[in-house]
Scaffold this motif. Sequence first.
Motif, PDB file in Angstrom:
ATOM      1  N   LYS A 126       0.826  -1.207   0.000  1.00  0.00           N
ATOM      2  CA  LYS A 126       0.000   0.000   0.000  1.00  0.00           C
ATOM      3  C   LYS A 126       0.861   1.258   0.000  1.00  0.00           C
ATOM      4  O   LYS A 126       0.607   2.212  -0.743  1.00  0.00           O
ATOM      5  CB  LYS A 126      -0.905   0.013   1.233  1.00  0.00           C
ATOM      6  CG  LYS A 126      -2.121  -0.875   1.154  1.00  0.00           C
ATOM      7  CD  LYS A 126      -2.958  -0.699   2.421  1.00  0.00           C
ATOM      8  CE  LYS A 126      -4.203  -1.561   2.393  1.00  0.00           C
ATOM      9  NZ  LYS A 126      -5.015  -1.392   3.631  1.00  0.00           N
ATOM     10  N   GLN A 127       1.891   1.240   0.849  1.00  0.00           N
ATOM     11  CA  GLN A 127       2.693   2.439   1.045  1.00  0.00           C
ATOM     12  C   GLN A 127       3.754   2.644  -0.040  1.00  0.00           C
ATOM     13  O   GLN A 127       3.998   3.778  -0.457  1.00  0.00           O
ATOM     14  CB  GLN A 127       3.375   2.382   2.425  1.00  0.00           C
ATOM     15  CG  GLN A 127       2.406   2.289   3.592  1.00  0.00           C
ATOM     16  CD  GLN A 127       1.460   3.466   3.661  1.00  0.00           C
ATOM     17  OE1 GLN A 127       1.833   4.604   3.348  1.00  0.00           O
ATOM     18  NE2 GLN A 127       0.221   3.218   4.068  1.00  0.00           N
ATOM     19  N   SER A 128       4.371   1.563  -0.471  1.00  0.00           N
ATOM     20  CA  SER A 128       5.542   1.691  -1.345  1.00  0.00           C
ATOM     21  C   SER A 128       5.268   1.406  -2.818  1.00  0.00           C
ATOM     22  O   SER A 128       6.109   1.703  -3.666  1.00  0.00           O
ATOM     23  CB  SER A 128       6.654   0.753  -0.859  1.00  0.00           C
ATOM     24  OG  SER A 128       7.011   1.044   0.481  1.00  0.00           O
ATOM     25  N   TYR A 129       4.111   0.834  -3.118  1.00  0.00           N
ATOM     26  CA  TYR A 129       3.803   0.492  -4.508  1.00  0.00           C
ATOM     27  C   TYR A 129       2.406   1.014  -4.853  1.00  0.00           C
ATOM     28  O   TYR A 129       1.460   0.234  -5.023  1.00  0.00           O
ATOM     29  CB  TYR A 129       3.892  -1.024  -4.723  1.00  0.00           C
ATOM     30  CG  TYR A 129       5.262  -1.597  -4.436  1.00  0.00           C
ATOM     31  CD1 TYR A 129       6.190  -1.785  -5.452  1.00  0.00           C
ATOM     32  CD2 TYR A 129       5.629  -1.929  -3.130  1.00  0.00           C
ATOM     33  CE1 TYR A 129       7.454  -2.299  -5.180  1.00  0.00           C
ATOM     34  CE2 TYR A 129       6.891  -2.438  -2.843  1.00  0.00           C
ATOM     35  CZ  TYR A 129       7.794  -2.621  -3.872  1.00  0.00           C
ATOM     36  OH  TYR A 129       9.047  -3.130  -3.604  1.00  0.00           O
ATOM     37  N   PRO A 130       2.259   2.325  -4.977  1.00  0.00           N
ATOM     38  CA  PRO A 130       0.930   2.929  -5.163  1.00  0.00           C
ATOM     39  C   PRO A 130       0.286   2.603  -6.506  1.00  0.00           C
ATOM     40  O   PRO A 130      -0.891   2.905  -6.709  1.00  0.00           O
ATOM     41  CB  PRO A 130       1.213   4.429  -5.049  1.00  0.00           C
ATOM     42  CG  PRO A 130       2.653   4.574  -5.412  1.00  0.00           C
ATOM     43  CD  PRO A 130       3.327   3.350  -4.895  1.00  0.00           C
ATOM     44  N   TYR A 131       1.039   1.998  -7.408  1.00  0.00           N
ATOM     45  CA  TYR A 131       0.493   1.677  -8.724  1.00  0.00           C
ATOM     46  C   TYR A 131      -0.110   0.274  -8.789  1.00  0.00           C
ATOM     47  O   TYR A 131      -0.554  -0.163  -9.858  1.00  0.00           O
ATOM     48  CB  TYR A 131       1.573   1.845  -9.800  1.00  0.00           C
ATOM     49  CG  TYR A 131       2.885   1.170  -9.475  1.00  0.00           C
ATOM     50  CD1 TYR A 131       3.128  -0.150  -9.859  1.00  0.00           C
ATOM     51  CD2 TYR A 131       3.884   1.849  -8.780  1.00  0.00           C
ATOM     52  CE1 TYR A 131       4.328  -0.765  -9.574  1.00  0.00           C
ATOM     53  CE2 TYR A 131       5.095   1.243  -8.479  1.00  0.00           C
ATOM     54  CZ  TYR A 131       5.312  -0.065  -8.871  1.00  0.00           C
ATOM     55  OH  TYR A 131       6.492  -0.682  -8.573  1.00  0.00           O
ATOM     56  N   VAL A 132      -0.135  -0.454  -7.674  1.00  0.00           N
ATOM     57  CA  VAL A 132      -0.836  -1.743  -7.632  1.00  0.00           C
ATOM     58  C   VAL A 132      -2.331  -1.456  -7.504  1.00  0.00           C
ATOM     59  O   VAL A 132      -2.764  -0.760  -6.589  1.00  0.00           O
ATOM     60  CB  VAL A 132      -0.347  -2.606  -6.465  1.00  0.00           C
ATOM     61  CG1 VAL A 132      -1.191  -3.877  -6.347  1.00  0.00           C
ATOM     62  CG2 VAL A 132       1.123  -2.977  -6.646  1.00  0.00           C
ATOM     63  N   ASP A 133      -3.131  -2.013  -8.409  1.00  0.00           N
ATOM     64  CA  ASP A 133      -4.556  -1.690  -8.467  1.00  0.00           C
ATOM     65  C   ASP A 133      -5.422  -2.567  -7.568  1.00  0.00           C
ATOM     66  O   ASP A 133      -6.413  -2.096  -7.005  1.00  0.00           O
ATOM     67  CB  ASP A 133      -5.064  -1.835  -9.905  1.00  0.00           C
ATOM     68  CG  ASP A 133      -4.382  -0.868 -10.854  1.00  0.00           C
ATOM     69  OD1 ASP A 133      -4.681   0.334 -10.769  1.00  0.00           O
ATOM     70  OD2 ASP A 133      -3.545  -1.320 -11.654  1.00  0.00           O
TER      71      ASP A 133
END
Length: 473
Positions: A126-133
Amino acid sequence: MSETNWQVPQQQLLQQKDYAEQVRALLEELYPVPPLAYVHSYGCQGNVSDGEKLKGMLADMGYGFCDQAEQADLVLFNTCAIRENAEDRIFGNVGALKRWKAQSPKHKLLLCGCMMQQPHIVEKLKQSYPYVDLIFGTHVIHQLPELLLSVLQQHKRVFYTPESDGVIAEGLPIRRDGTLKAWVPIMYGCNNFCTYCIVPYVKGRERSRQPEAILAEVRQLVEQGYKEITLLGQNVNSYGKTLEHPISFAQLLTQIDAIPGDFRIRFMTSHPKDATKELFDVMAKSQKICHHLHLPVQCGSDRILQAMNRRYTVKQYLGLIDYARSVMPDISFTTDIIVGFPGETLEDFQGTMELLKKVRYDSLFSFIYSKRVGTKAASMLDDTPHSVKSDRLQQLLALQRTIGEEVLSEYVGKTLRILVDGAGKSGEGYLTGRTDQFLIVDFPGDSALIGQFVTVKITKALNWALLGELVSE
């Protein structure tokens, strides 16, 4: 929990089909041609089987498939949490897709599987990979159409990882990876709680499919021409214990063995504490069950086995090996071994080396202990230097190489039945396949034989496989 609570109601599954149709209609508006999906499953065969269901649902939603993530409109990683290096690989692969994700707002990145059932992993994503949908857990795989529809309609990230004892969703669409060999899960989850293992926490409690559903699936696969059926479970030997009308794994095997057709049966994984003489007797008498057993021992020290909560001793394990060989002299064994479990001494490790010499496995899977957050072993004192563990692993692998080469050489001159599954690695014109004992055999032959059972006489042993020649039948 009763078995009725594990079964996903048919009405819910029908609702997912409706969601799938809505996704298909939406994709037809968004894309001039059908979009492509790239699905990759990490880890065990159970994950691979889940991946086939995920692809089946995506196909129902209108996706085609490609072999490269960079070519896809949707990427789905079905993750594994069994070891730290598996998690590191997934983080690395997700990170590598940042540029791909930025290329188009229509690109969707989805993550599911065992890693997603761990709160600290989800928080990091959630915090480090904001492009995961979309992130969804192991217990809601069947809800992929609903979850993806939400992502596509709301244009927001979705996280859905509910805690659960687990479910069984029958009748999901399946897009199998091949036409020759098939995976058939017979149960899910685990009740063993080995102190090093994260599986019960991420897969849920042990739950068995109804035998009628399993038999129907196997019959259909045989009718479709599949030649090798592998039954899957975290501990297949405890199959049936959670059913309203319990049956043993050996009884299930007997029923599958009676299905007409020219096919063979494999299964994994077997826990030694639940392996029975009844199982070995059924294997010995059967027409289709392969004489190969993957029987993870993990360690050759009773003290460490107790610390692992394995619930058997070295003597009991060797007793299983001896009995199986007494009723099946041609049986082969493979195993899993953990090196460097917390508190392992040199004496404990030497016990593992002695075990290898006694059993003489055909091959093994061995790894240095990997700490898993949330397991009991994670809080145990682990003061053995990594360099010592690494050295022990190399010693173990060197011993196994010697044993494996000796075991393979014993097959020279024997005639074995193999299932031809592709081109061999020994040169042009060679085919390859596996024996009932799970040994690789390369031999000269015509590609028209792929998918057939043939008889081969072994002429030479290599350090990784056998060479042979076709026997006229």
